[in-house]
Design a protein around this motif. Structure first.
Motif, PDB file in Angstrom:
ATOM      1  N   PRO A 243     -26.490   1.979 -51.619  1.00 34.71           N
ATOM      2  CA  PRO A 243     -25.064   2.146 -51.300  1.00 34.71           C
ATOM      3  C   PRO A 243     -24.736   1.588 -49.912  1.00 34.71           C
ATOM      4  O   PRO A 243     -25.484   1.787 -48.965  1.00 34.71           O
ATOM      5  N   ARG A 244     -23.654   0.844 -49.811  1.00 38.55           N
ATOM      6  CA  ARG A 244     -23.132   0.249 -48.577  1.00 38.55           C
ATOM      7  C   ARG A 244     -24.001  -0.903 -48.069  1.00 38.55           C
ATOM      8  O   ARG A 244     -23.842  -1.352 -46.945  1.00 38.55           O
ATOM      9  N   TYR A 245     -24.901  -1.389 -48.920  1.00 36.54           N
ATOM     10  CA  TYR A 245     -25.736  -2.526 -48.504  1.00 36.54           C
ATOM     11  C   TYR A 245     -24.902  -3.784 -48.343  1.00 36.54           C
ATOM     12  O   TYR A 245     -24.028  -4.078 -49.167  1.00 36.54           O
ATOM     13  N   ALA A 246     -25.172  -4.523 -47.301  1.00 41.55           N
ATOM     14  CA  ALA A 246     -24.562  -5.834 -47.103  1.00 41.55           C
ATOM     15  C   ALA A 246     -25.639  -6.756 -46.550  1.00 41.55           C
ATOM     16  O   ALA A 246     -26.294  -6.414 -45.562  1.00 41.55           O
ATOM     17  N   PRO A 247     -25.863  -7.904 -47.173  1.00 44.32           N
ATOM     18  CA  PRO A 247     -26.904  -8.808 -46.663  1.00 44.32           C
ATOM     19  C   PRO A 247     -26.541  -9.332 -45.284  1.00 44.32           C
ATOM     20  O   PRO A 247     -25.367  -9.362 -44.889  1.00 44.32           O
ATOM     21  N   ASP A 248     -27.564  -9.744 -44.545  1.00 41.67           N
ATOM     22  CA  ASP A 248     -27.334 -10.348 -43.249  1.00 41.67           C
ATOM     23  C   ASP A 248     -26.472 -11.602 -43.404  1.00 41.67           C
ATOM     24  O   ASP A 248     -26.447 -12.235 -44.469  1.00 41.67           O
TER      25      ASP A 248
END
Length: 453
Positions: A391-396
């Motif tokens: 949850p709330r993951y965003a790639p660099d």
């Protein structure tokens, strides 16, 4: 500048020096460890590619160097002149943002540049990165340190891949050559005789925090963000499944009974190209099971953990036993509760003994609680969890954002590391991932069950 400000400036400069020297020492250690693995190889070994999923050793050596040239030198050293203008194309792996590249299955056709030029490339980039670090200051230095750390972790991943890829290539050779000699047994944990029956360590239900937050010790972006999960009570086996236990599955017809298998796994097991009847590298010789290892052929040791099995095989075995694979969060919570030091009794790359080791003899006092063993090292442990974003993951942002996130489809998570994993590289939140039919890694299993309480 006032004396106080001078003191602060000197302290800041000294602090920078310590950090830079520490990272430079690690940089040299990791680069040297990569190259040491290749010292006993013949020139022809560096271009071997036995299947599309594997890469030649020479390509690994060059690609890990290209990573530092592309993302450190070209990113932080204005005017850097590339070692060779075509290396960006030859040694890019999958970074679409960077540009085109040689198709993965064609890497074994690259006989040039030869290993001599690749080693010159490594030396040149290693020296240039070391020089650059001593010249950078402020925010630019901070950003460079972060990218170099990613590069070091990336190279440690390739140290393991170099072992498993070359092992696969050597296994096809009728001479059955060894890559390195088998070191003598040295681990005090090694035991002889029958393996003790599995004990399930019970864990209470609860709400647990898993994953990590940015700003803690280095982790890949797919290990966060930290979030909470509810886990029903569960039991986790105290050790890995052994080769002897796997033989029982084989003798009971486990590979021939479709009711134990997922549909896709059963179809893969029956592939005309490669019909599975045993773990990869196993061979029946006059009624006795042998296996190919990095150290050459050897009889299968019933007490050692089984390895080189796919997710499909691991899942089928668990079903046959009336049990299941753990979820990745069950594994992580159990590892955190056990403590890394308590569970760190597996075999790692540094031992140069590239085969899973027997479980340690339990040392608990009579009547005392059992503990988890082999959580780290020996063999990667398949979990039942699909590789997906937290949850709330965003790639660099930028090209390095392609490192993990774009592979979050059609793969399963493995935890814990293997006998080919550098010890400093593994941690309880580390998420490895492979397709369900992958077998050439040191992949095994640990059983789980719903709580009996």
């Amino acid at each position: 500048m006032t004396p106080d400000l001078q003191d602060l400036s000197a302290a800041a400069s000294a602090g920078k020096g310590v950090r830079v020297r520490s990272l430079l020492a690690r940089f040299q250690d990791v680069r040297t460890a990569t190259e040491a693995w290749t010292e006993l190889l013949e020139p022809g070994d560096f271009v071997l590619q036995s299947m599309p999923d594997a890469s030649p050793t020479g390509w690994h050596l060059a690609h890990t160097t290209w990573f530092f040239e592309e993302f450190v030198l070209c990113g932080f050293a204005p005017g850097h002149e590339r070692f060779h203008p075509r290396f960006q194309y030859l040694f890019n792996s999958y970074y679409e943002t960077v540009g085109e590249r040689v198709a993965r299955h064609r890497r074994g056709m690259l006989s040039r540049p030869g290993i001599g030029v690749i080693r010159e490339y490594r030396s040149s980039v290693t020296a240039a990165v070391s020089d650059l670090l001593m010249r950078l200051e402020g925010d630019e230095l901070e950003r460079a340190l972060e990218v170099i750390e990613i590069g070091l972790q990336h190279e440690q991943q390739h140290q393991e891949l170099m072992v498993t890829d070359l092992k696969h290539a050597f296994s096809i050779n009728p001479m059955r050559p060894s890559i390195v000699d088998r070191p003598p047994r040295a681990e005090p944990r090694t035991i002889e005789g029958p393996t003790r029956a599995i004990i399930f360590i019970e864990h209470d239900e609860g709400l647990f925090t898993v994953g990590v937050n940015e700003g803690e010790d280095f982790t890949f972006d797919n290990e966060g963000p930290s979030h909470r999960v509810f886990l029903p009570a569960f039991g986790l086996a105290d050790r890995l499944v052994t080769c002897g236990e796997w033989m029982e599955f084989m003798e009971a017809g486990g590979y021939d009974e479709p009711r134990h298998w997922l549909s896709a796994g059963w179809a893969r097991r029956n592939s005309l190209e490669d019909r599975w009847t045993a773990p990869l590298y196993w061979e029946n010789r006059d009624g006795e099971w042998w296996r190919f290892t990095v150290h050459g052929d050897a009889p299968v040791d019933p007490a050692e953990p089984v390895a080189h099995i796919s997710y499909y095989e691991a899942d089928a075995y668990a079903r046959w036993r009336g049990l299941r694979l753990p979820t990745e969060f069950e594994w992580e919570v159990a590892a955190i509760q056990a403590g890394r030091d308590a569970a760190l009794d597996g075999r790692f790359r540094e031992s140069l003994r590239f085969e899973p080791g027997r479980a340690s003899e339990p040392v608990e006092p009579a009547g005392g609680p059992a503990r988890l063993r082999q959580l780290f090292g020996d063999a990667w442990e398949w979990t039942s969890s699909a590789y997906a974003a937290y949850p709330r993951y965003a790639p660099d942002t930028g090209a390095l954002g392609e490192y993990n996130g774009k592979f979050m489809s059609g793969q399963f998570v493995l935890r814990g590391g293997s006998c080919a994993t550098p010890e400093s590289h593994i941690r309880s939140t580390y998420r490895n991932f492979f397709p369900a039919d992958a077998r050439w890694q040191f992949s095994g299993l640990r059983l789980a069950r719903d709580s009996q309480n």
